[in-house]
Design a protein around this motif. Structure first.
Motif, short mmCIF file in Angstrom:
data_model
loop_
_atom_site.label_atom_id
_atom_site.label_comp_id
_atom_site.label_asym_id
_atom_site.label_seq_id
_atom_site.Cartn_x
_atom_site.Cartn_y
_atom_site.Cartn_z
N VAL A 41 -13.77 2.22 -2.77
CA VAL A 41 -13.97 0.77 -2.64
C VAL A 41 -14.93 0.46 -1.49
CG1 VAL A 41 -12.76 -1.43 -2.45
CG2 VAL A 41 -11.58 0.55 -3.35
N GLY A 42 -14.78 1.19 -0.38
CA GLY A 42 -15.58 0.87 0.81
C GLY A 42 -16.93 1.57 0.84
N LYS A 43 -17.25 2.36 -0.19
CA LYS A 43 -18.47 3.17 -0.19
C LYS A 43 -19.73 2.30 -0.04
CE LYS A 43 -20.47 7.01 -2.66
NZ LYS A 43 -20.42 7.81 -3.87
N LEU B 90 -4.94 8.26 1.46
CA LEU B 90 -5.18 7.00 0.75
C LEU B 90 -6.28 6.19 1.42
CD1 LEU B 90 -1.54 5.94 -0.22
CD2 LEU B 90 -3.16 7.38 -1.43
N VAL B 91 -6.32 6.25 2.75
CA VAL B 91 -7.39 5.54 3.47
C VAL B 91 -8.74 6.20 3.15
CG1 VAL B 91 -8.33 5.07 5.77
CG2 VAL B 91 -5.93 4.58 5.26
N ARG B 92 -8.79 7.53 3.14
CA ARG B 92 -10.04 8.23 2.78
C ARG B 92 -10.46 7.85 1.37
NH1 ARG B 92 -7.59 12.75 4.84
NH2 ARG B 92 -7.24 13.62 2.77
N LEU C 186 -0.08 3.08 6.92
CA LEU C 186 -1.45 2.82 6.45
C LEU C 186 -2.26 2.05 7.49
CD1 LEU C 186 -1.13 2.13 2.65
CD2 LEU C 186 -2.65 3.74 3.74
N VAL C 187 -1.59 1.12 8.19
CA VAL C 187 -2.29 0.37 9.25
C VAL C 187 -2.81 1.38 10.29
CG1 VAL C 187 -2.02 -1.32 11.11
CG2 VAL C 187 -0.89 -1.70 8.91
N GLN C 188 -1.92 2.30 10.68
CA GLN C 188 -2.32 3.30 11.68
C GLN C 188 -3.46 4.19 11.16
OE1 GLN C 188 0.43 5.74 14.41
NE2 GLN C 188 0.13 7.05 12.62
N ALA C 189 -3.37 4.55 9.87
CA ALA C 189 -4.41 5.41 9.30
C ALA C 189 -5.76 4.69 9.24
CB ALA C 189 -3.98 5.88 7.91
N CYS D 51 -8.39 3.41 -10.20
CA CYS D 51 -7.64 4.50 -9.58
C CYS D 51 -6.35 3.95 -8.95
CB CYS D 51 -8.50 5.15 -8.50
SG CYS D 51 -7.60 6.44 -7.63
N ALA D 52 -5.23 4.54 -9.32
CA ALA D 52 -3.93 4.05 -8.84
C ALA D 52 -3.65 4.47 -7.40
CB ALA D 52 -2.83 4.56 -9.74
N ALA D 53 -4.30 5.56 -6.93
CA ALA D 53 -3.99 6.06 -5.59
C ALA D 53 -4.28 4.97 -4.56
CB ALA D 53 -4.82 7.30 -5.29
N GLY D 54 -3.33 4.73 -3.70
CA GLY D 54 -3.56 3.75 -2.63
C GLY D 54 -3.02 2.38 -2.97
N THR D 55 -2.62 2.12 -4.19
CA THR D 55 -2.08 0.80 -4.52
C THR D 55 -0.58 0.78 -4.23
OG1 THR D 55 -1.57 1.42 -6.78
CG2 THR D 55 -3.76 0.51 -6.39
N GLY D 56 -0.05 -0.44 -4.21
CA GLY D 56 1.37 -0.60 -3.93
C GLY D 56 2.25 0.13 -4.93
#
Ligand code: SF4
Length: 319
Positions: free
Chosen positions: A204-206, A196-198, A226-229, A128-133
């Motif tokens: 990945v974190g599931k 993106l954090v969700r 993203l750090v704040q999220a 999944c591309a969402a969340g990548t640089g």
């Protein structure tokens, strides 16, 4: 002075570092791989050599990343390790006792779980591309905002908009929809960071036990939004290490230092790699129905390695 070289070659970026004996960074370089890993490594190492101006002698070299085996042959590496190990080694050096590593790079994301300094679990998302640089780069350029400023926009938001972040296509079309509804850019970008954090936590974190200390590294850790999220989602403060973008290369250099302590010598070919001609060719083996694509690697016209054969038929006896 002795130095330890670490090279991390991925599909998007090539990171090169040199550490001194105490693990301090003497030089670092972040380059775009641009589909030319051989040339980029040759030029990157040459430039690092120029920067160190003959004051550092490389005592050992390590490689990591998706092109780690190819890179190891180019530079003459003493150690070749996967990214999970290298990221874990580097993070443990910066924050001894780190228990969770969130790593988001140009093209993939990972989570690494450590307990007592040992990797006990990990997961990677390369689909999944969402969340990548790369996805963030695309969205920043679509909104005509320099990527360096993207996170700061999110920090200015008062009311983040809910963006569907299940995949990159949904996220982009939902952002466009929210723009058309008249939401301001700051709130849309903050909403995207939260989405993106969700997405990361649900994919990945599931199922992972995320315990502090938590390090956030990889090129995307530059994004303050993203750090704040992550801080808000995890209800804690994630630690962004000073050299967050080159942690894989730092891990490879630290492992090279360990190898040097055991062997006391190096295979490193020197900073003048630019002067060596490296060529790869490939052929399809017709020995059986596997039809392996066998890659051959030449240095100044001499065949020095082959890989890709599943049965070992084409292994070089002299290698
Ligand atoms: S390299 Fe070995 S496994 Fe692959 S096609 Fe040739 S004979 Fe078959």
């Amino acid at each position: 002075m002795k130095g330890f070289l670490g090279v991390d070659v991925g599909s998007v970026s090539t990171n090169i570092v040199v550490l001194d004996e105490s693990g301090q960074l003497l030089a670092e370089s972040y380059l775009r791989t641009s589909g030319r890993p051989i040339e980029v490594v040759q030029e990157g190492i040459y430039d690092i050599g120029q920067e160190l101006a003959g004051e550092v002698e490389i005592a050992a070299a390590g490689t990591t990343g998706s092109a780690r085996y190819l890179t190891s042959m180019i530079v003459g590496a003493d150690v070749v390790k996967n990214e999970i190990t290298c990221h874990a080694v580097a993070a443990s050096k910066v924050v001894p006792g780190v228990r969770t590593i969130i790593e988001i790079g140009g093209q993939d994301s990972k989570i690494i779980i450590l307990r007592h300094g040992v990797v006990t679990d990990f997961a990677m998302n390369t689909v999944c591309a969402a969340g990548t640089g790369s996805f963030l780069d695309q969205q920043a350029s679509r909104l005509l905002i320099p990527i360096e400023e993207f996170g700061n926009y999110a920090l200015k938001s008062k009311n983040p908009v809910r963006i569907a972040g299940r995949c990159a296509v949904f996220a982009e079309s939902d952002m466009i929809h929210k723009q058309q509804l008249g939401y301001n850019t700051e709130d849309i970008i903050a909403g995207l960071c939260e989405a993106l954090v969700r997405n990361y936590m649900n994919n990945v974190g599931k199922g992972k036990e995320i315990l502090e200390p938590i390090i956030f590294q990889g090129g995307v850790a530059a994004n303050a939004g993203l750090v704040q999220a992550f801080n808000s989602y995890l209800n804690t403060e994630v630690i962004v290490p000073p050299h967050y973008g080159v942690m894989g290369a730092i891990g490879a250099a630290l492992l090279a230092q360990e190898a040097y302590a055991k062997k006391g010598r190096t295979n490193f070919k020197g900073f003048s790699l630019r002067d060596i001609e490296f060529v790869t060719t490939s052929f399809e083996c017709k020995g059986c129905s596997n039809a392996c694509e066998v890659v051959q690697f030449f240095q100044n016209g001499e065949l020095i390695a082959r890989w890709g054969d599943r049965c070992g038929k084409w292994e070089l006896q002299t290698a």
